[in-house]
Design a protein around this motif. Sequence first.
Motif, PDB file in Angstrom:
ATOM      1  N   UNK A  28       0.845  -1.187   0.000  1.00 45.48           N
ATOM      2  CA  UNK A  28       0.000   0.000   0.000  1.00 45.48           C
ATOM      3  C   UNK A  28       0.884   1.242   0.000  1.00 45.48           C
ATOM      4  N   UNK A  29       0.761   2.043  -1.040  1.00 47.13           N
ATOM      5  CA  UNK A  29       1.681   3.174  -1.232  1.00 47.13           C
ATOM      6  C   UNK A  29       1.653   4.165  -0.081  1.00 47.13           C
ATOM      7  N   UNK A  30       0.469   4.494   0.434  1.00 45.79           N
ATOM      8  CA  UNK A  30       0.376   5.515   1.469  1.00 45.79           C
ATOM      9  C   UNK A  30       1.026   5.063   2.779  1.00 45.79           C
ATOM     10  N   UNK A  31       1.103   3.756   2.998  1.00 41.76           N
ATOM     11  CA  UNK A  31       1.823   3.255   4.175  1.00 41.76           C
ATOM     12  C   UNK A  31       3.260   3.767   4.184  1.00 41.76           C
ATOM     13  N   UNK A  32       3.843   3.856   2.996  1.00 45.24           N
ATOM     14  CA  UNK A  32       5.236   4.272   2.859  1.00 45.24           C
ATOM     15  C   UNK A  32       5.377   5.775   2.666  1.00 45.24           C
ATOM     16  N   UNK A  33       4.513   6.369   1.878  1.00 44.25           N
ATOM     17  CA  UNK A  33       4.708   7.765   1.467  1.00 44.25           C
ATOM     18  C   UNK A  33       4.599   8.737   2.640  1.00 44.25           C
ATOM     19  N   UNK A  34       3.671   8.502   3.569  1.00 43.26           N
ATOM     20  CA  UNK A  34       3.541   9.389   4.718  1.00 43.26           C
ATOM     21  C   UNK A  34       4.808   9.426   5.564  1.00 43.26           C
ATOM     22  N   UNK A  35       5.287   8.252   6.033  1.00 45.83           N
ATOM     23  CA  UNK A  35       6.534   8.241   6.790  1.00 45.83           C
ATOM     24  C   UNK A  35       7.736   8.720   5.976  1.00 45.83           C
TER      25      UNK A  35
END
Length: 242
Positions: A28-35
Amino acid sequence: MTTRQTMTWQKMAERNDQVLMLVYPEMTALDLVGPQYAFACTLGAKVHLVGQTREPVMTDTKFAIVPTMTFDEAPADPTVIFVPGGTTGTLAAIRDETTLSFVADRGARATYVTSVCTGSLVLAAAGLLSGYRATSHWAARDLLAAGGAEPVDARVVIDRNRITGAGVSAGLDFGLKLVAMMRDEAYARSVQLLAEYAPEPPFKAGTPAEAGPEITAPLLAMFEGFRRDAVLAVGAAAGRSR
């Protein structure tokens, strides 16, 4: 900005923290992009997107992320190892011996062992959460017990050097918490301000308790197959890791 603050930030910039962020197909992209945003704003931190190869990795929302280094190229003793989550992609990562071996190896030597969403299932499968309190996406949190972890219903859980975030959007909270640990609270507040992170969600439905059973039940039903397969995969992998 005072001279003291300038000196402090200068010292931060002289750090050489190595942040390894795992990327794998159907994550899941947002799992990574936020951090990743929080880490990228951290003076003195070198952020690496690490994949099995340098080929673009397609996420579950169908846009690609390009790794900046391979498993073999990744620093042996990182400051941070971070694992994002997903569903079918996460199951595949748990079942992939190369991926799990990489996470277990770097996690054994990292200063901080971290995840967001079901990335914590990968940590558990790698034997890195046994005896630790941890969280995950609400639909999978209880499955952490299969890997020897104590599931906790919280947005971010910190147990010694294990820092885990709940589902997807919790990565923003997780990232700021970890930046505060790596630097200080004032610096993390600066990153939050830079991001203008002042959430005012249009609906109060971000947890099962807030959303209610009418909305939660059909979503949970969607996860039945994943939950069944994940608990078996995590238990089997964690057993081999012990």
